[in-house]
Design an enzyme around this catalytic site. Structure first.
Site, PDB file in Angstrom:
ATOM      1  CG  ASN A 199      -0.373  -0.099   2.523  1.00  0.00           C
ATOM      2  OD1 ASN A 199       0.659  -0.737   2.706  1.00  0.00           O
ATOM      3  ND2 ASN A 199      -1.003   0.521   3.514  1.00  0.00           N
ATOM      4  CB  ILE A 200       1.723   3.628  -2.339  1.00  0.00           C
ATOM      5  CG1 ILE A 200       2.570   2.396  -2.679  1.00  0.00           C
ATOM      6  CG2 ILE A 200       2.541   4.913  -2.473  1.00  0.00           C
ATOM      7  CD1 ILE A 200       2.950   2.299  -4.156  1.00  0.00           C
ATOM      8  CD  GLU A 201      -1.684   5.045   4.441  1.00  0.00           C
ATOM      9  OE1 GLU A 201      -2.334   4.120   4.926  1.00  0.00           O
ATOM     10  OE2 GLU A 201      -1.165   5.949   5.132  1.00  0.00           O
ATOM     11  CB  CYS A 240      -5.076  -1.163  -1.990  1.00  0.00           C
ATOM     12  SG  CYS A 240      -6.394  -0.176  -1.270  1.00  0.00           S
ATOM     13  CD  GLU A 250      -5.552  -5.591  -1.701  1.00  0.00           C
ATOM     14  OE1 GLU A 250      -4.895  -4.537  -1.541  1.00  0.00           O
ATOM     15  OE2 GLU A 250      -6.441  -5.964  -0.908  1.00  0.00           O
ATOM     16  CB  CYS A 260     -10.707  -1.781   0.248  1.00  0.00           C
ATOM     17  SG  CYS A 260     -10.079  -1.105  -1.308  1.00  0.00           S
ATOM     18  CB  CYS A 316      -8.822  -3.864  -4.015  1.00  0.00           C
ATOM     19  SG  CYS A 316      -7.504  -2.666  -3.744  1.00  0.00           S
TER      20      CYS A 316
HETATM   21 ZN    ZN Z   1      -7.950  -1.834  -1.677  1.00  0.00          ZN
END
Ligand code: ZN
Length: 129
Positions: free
Chosen positions: A41-43, A51, A53, A89, A92
């Protein structure tokens, strides 16, 4: 193979950029030709981040992959060994559903076992054009 995928997903998780949630997720996407792609994940501040995925799928799709076998997802707060199930989520689930077939598997390690789902299990009655 699946235990190896879990270990690779855990390795990918360590690259997570998650300064806002401190929740680190890793994914291992396996293609039907045997190629594998890792994602984390890369915020970011401005818009919804990526995410794990979708990071893995973006890497694979941009390399020309279109035939996918499975994805394995692990997640936990930073510094915590992932043991609890970390489900994809909603975004995704829809994203993945548009690139995979009914035989695609979603593997979720869950307290020592690996739960197995199809896309239809996790996103029934999904949007399709
Ligand atoms: Zn996701």
């Amino acid at each position: 193979m699946y235990k190896e995928d879990v270990e690779l997903a855990k390795k990918a998780r360590l690259n997570s950029h998650s300064p806002f949630s401190n929740f680190q997720v890793g994914a291992l996407l396996r293609c039907k030709n045997g190629h594998v792609y890792m994602g984390c994940n890369i915020e970011n501040q401005g818009i919804q981040g990526l995410c794990a995925e979708r990071t893995a799928f973006a890497k694979a799709i941009s390399e020309g992959e279109r035939e996918f076998e499975s994805i394995t997802v692990v997640g936990a707060p930073k510094g915590v060994e992932p043991t609890e199930a970390c489900m994809p989520c909603g975004y995704c689930r829809q994203f993945m559903s548009e690139f995979v077939g009914d035989d695609f598997k979603v593997f979720i390690p869950n307290n020592g076992k690996i739960d197995e789902y199809t896309i239809d299990d996790i996103l029934p009655h999904r949007f399709k054009i």
